[in-house]
Design an enzyme around this catalytic site. Sequence first.
Site, short mmCIF file in Angstrom:
data_model
loop_
_atom_site.label_atom_id
_atom_site.label_comp_id
_atom_site.label_asym_id
_atom_site.label_seq_id
_atom_site.Cartn_x
_atom_site.Cartn_y
_atom_site.Cartn_z
N ASP A 190 -5.23 -6.71 9.90
CA ASP A 190 -6.51 -7.24 9.42
C ASP A 190 -6.38 -8.29 8.33
O ASP A 190 -6.87 -9.41 8.46
CB ASP A 190 -7.41 -6.09 8.96
CG ASP A 190 -6.74 -5.15 7.97
OD1 ASP A 190 -5.51 -5.24 7.77
OD2 ASP A 190 -7.45 -4.30 7.38
N GLU A 233 0.83 -1.19 0.00
CA GLU A 233 0.00 0.00 0.00
C GLU A 233 0.87 1.24 0.00
O GLU A 233 1.90 1.30 0.63
CB GLU A 233 -0.92 0.02 1.22
CG GLU A 233 -0.17 -0.03 2.54
CD GLU A 233 -1.08 -0.07 3.73
OE1 GLU A 233 -2.29 0.03 3.54
OE2 GLU A 233 -0.58 -0.20 4.84
N THR A 244 -8.51 -8.76 -0.81
CA THR A 244 -8.92 -7.79 0.20
C THR A 244 -9.36 -6.46 -0.40
O THR A 244 -9.84 -5.59 0.33
CB THR A 244 -7.78 -7.57 1.22
OG1 THR A 244 -8.27 -6.92 2.39
CG2 THR A 244 -6.65 -6.77 0.59
N ARG A 272 -4.65 -3.83 -5.36
CA ARG A 272 -5.53 -3.04 -6.24
C ARG A 272 -5.17 -3.22 -7.70
O ARG A 272 -6.04 -3.49 -8.52
CB ARG A 272 -5.46 -1.56 -5.83
CG ARG A 272 -5.91 -1.32 -4.41
CD ARG A 272 -6.10 0.14 -4.09
NE ARG A 272 -6.43 0.30 -2.67
CZ ARG A 272 -6.96 1.37 -2.14
NH1 ARG A 272 -7.23 2.42 -2.90
NH2 ARG A 272 -7.22 1.44 -0.85
N GLU A 277 -16.03 -2.31 4.66
CA GLU A 277 -15.95 -3.54 5.45
C GLU A 277 -17.29 -4.04 5.97
O GLU A 277 -17.55 -5.24 5.97
CB GLU A 277 -14.96 -3.34 6.60
CG GLU A 277 -13.51 -3.40 6.21
CD GLU A 277 -13.03 -2.15 5.47
OE1 GLU A 277 -11.98 -2.22 4.79
OE2 GLU A 277 -13.70 -1.10 5.58
#
Length: 606
Positions: free
Chosen positions: A321, A168, A589, A191, A502
């Site tokens: 997470d 990220e 994710t 992504r 989420e």
Amino acid sequence: MSGTHVKKRKAKNATSKPSEASRSQQSSRGSGFGSGRFLWVGIPLLIAFGSFLYFKPLLVTDIIGSEWAKPDLKEIEISADTEKRDAVVEAFKHAWRAYERDAMGDDEYHPITRKGTNLTEAGGIGYTVIDSIDTMQLMGLTEDYTRARDWVEKKLSFDQDAEFSTFEVRLLNISFCDKLVLFSLLQTTIRVLGGLLSAYHLSGEDTLYLDKAIELADRIMPTFDTPSGLPYPSVNLAKRTGIPDKALPHLVSTAEVSTLQLELRYLSMLTANEEYWDKAENVMRVIKGALPTGYGLATIYMHVKSGKFVPSDIRLGSRGDSYYEYLLKQYLQTNRTESVYHDMYSAAVDAIHEHLIRHSPHAGLIYTAEFSPERTTDGQLSWRLSPKQDHLVCFFGGSLMLGATMTRATVSTVSVPPKAEELTSYGERDWENGEELVKTCMATHDTATGLSPEIVYFRMDGDEYDTEYNEDSDVPSSDWYIKGARRGHPPPYDARYILRPETVESLFIAFRLTGDQKYRKWGWDIFQSIEKHCRIETGGYASVIDVDEVPTTKEDRMETFLMSETLKYLYLLFSDKDVLPLDKYVFNTEAHPLPIFTPTGRTAFS
């Protein structure tokens, strides 16, 4: 860390229904009654008892047990709610076409000023475009998709002499109050690589996307060239060199290094290039070896040279997470053939139940706490509990429910919704707590806007209940609060809503597993709140600075996950069950769907 009390269903033996065979036998034995006695005495009694059942169903349930009162569960038909689904499509068009009009090709979009920006001075790599393509494919937006594909073919370039985060792109700054004041922005692997791979699959294997995915992966591979095999957090895509974190040069976050696996393993399957698979799997081998024996929880940082965990927070929020998310999804991705991921997932979930899951004191809301390391005066390491839950954690309710049906079932395929006898005792626990965590996340939408804040805290017996907040606020006391929110003062970072997905992700999974319409209702409520408070009339959607302030003050940013995740999950929530079924796809994710496959000639590490 003390365990937590978990509600248990009644013992199955005490509440199970008679089998078809036993009911048949009972019927046969009953036929020996004298026909006259049955007609003159039995029928009036049956009519009277039937009337009693009709008018007093709750009383009867109390007397004979709720499981007995339920009819045999059938497979629930899940069909599309076309009106609501199409409303979500219109919202996507409102967001995408504003971006395309004002900022096509730029990494980020700012809907209020109607402009785009890139994350490096060298230029961008089309984060918003690639992140949105598979949503257009699912929604059947052919013209929009064609223009986006054309941009990828003619203008997308990864030859950028700049640093991009492997996992990220982020700007982080921790203040003296241990408050995250700048946050994650965009993710490269999940992504861009994930978006290219899902576009390849959904397009019927358009090689444009696969070629771009191979190029990007090859540019990322040098980040794994470390003593431990854990990848560096950043990469220069043009020079193909891995780069340590400037602030924490010896550390990598657990979520970063363990959230590349779905994408690289699928790419390896497509190309037969085992390097992608081996690099990704070696990370999991290192993590498994670093975990204390029999202990499933991981701290959020690891040492990039030694491959060991370092004392740092334990949490299901940021930097932790997706590690837990991908344990389950790696097991599902290869058609439940790799037992090592089943075992790692099970150990992690058991540890979460034992150490992190807590109940609020009044409403009994289930939430996940965090632990932070501290040194005592004699130098010993201790752990301080914080009743803090990020919105990011709201993926976990749906994930627990999915895991219960896929890893802790007594049958290969469970019913919709599952029958009690189809789940093990651990599966029942995971299912019930998953449902309760979804309810908790919905409870945090009980704000002036109907939107959930970025971070909430839960009250605990014996704590000070954030007295400063209570004294200065007219908001009624509840089991959760936004820390530092004070009437008449600037809102804290925790109070914002940045279009996060989420909760709706969990609603989508829960609905597919149960067919319960309440999940669609909750999703529609969230969608209407987004439309009311985040929509910019000239195009696009903006983040909200304070979820408890109406009218809202907006931040001039539309996160790419609005189109790749939030609106996609809402679209799927209102779609037919055959659209990306959960037994045929895993979602990375960033909500990019990847097909489940069975690997050949390969055995996972143990």
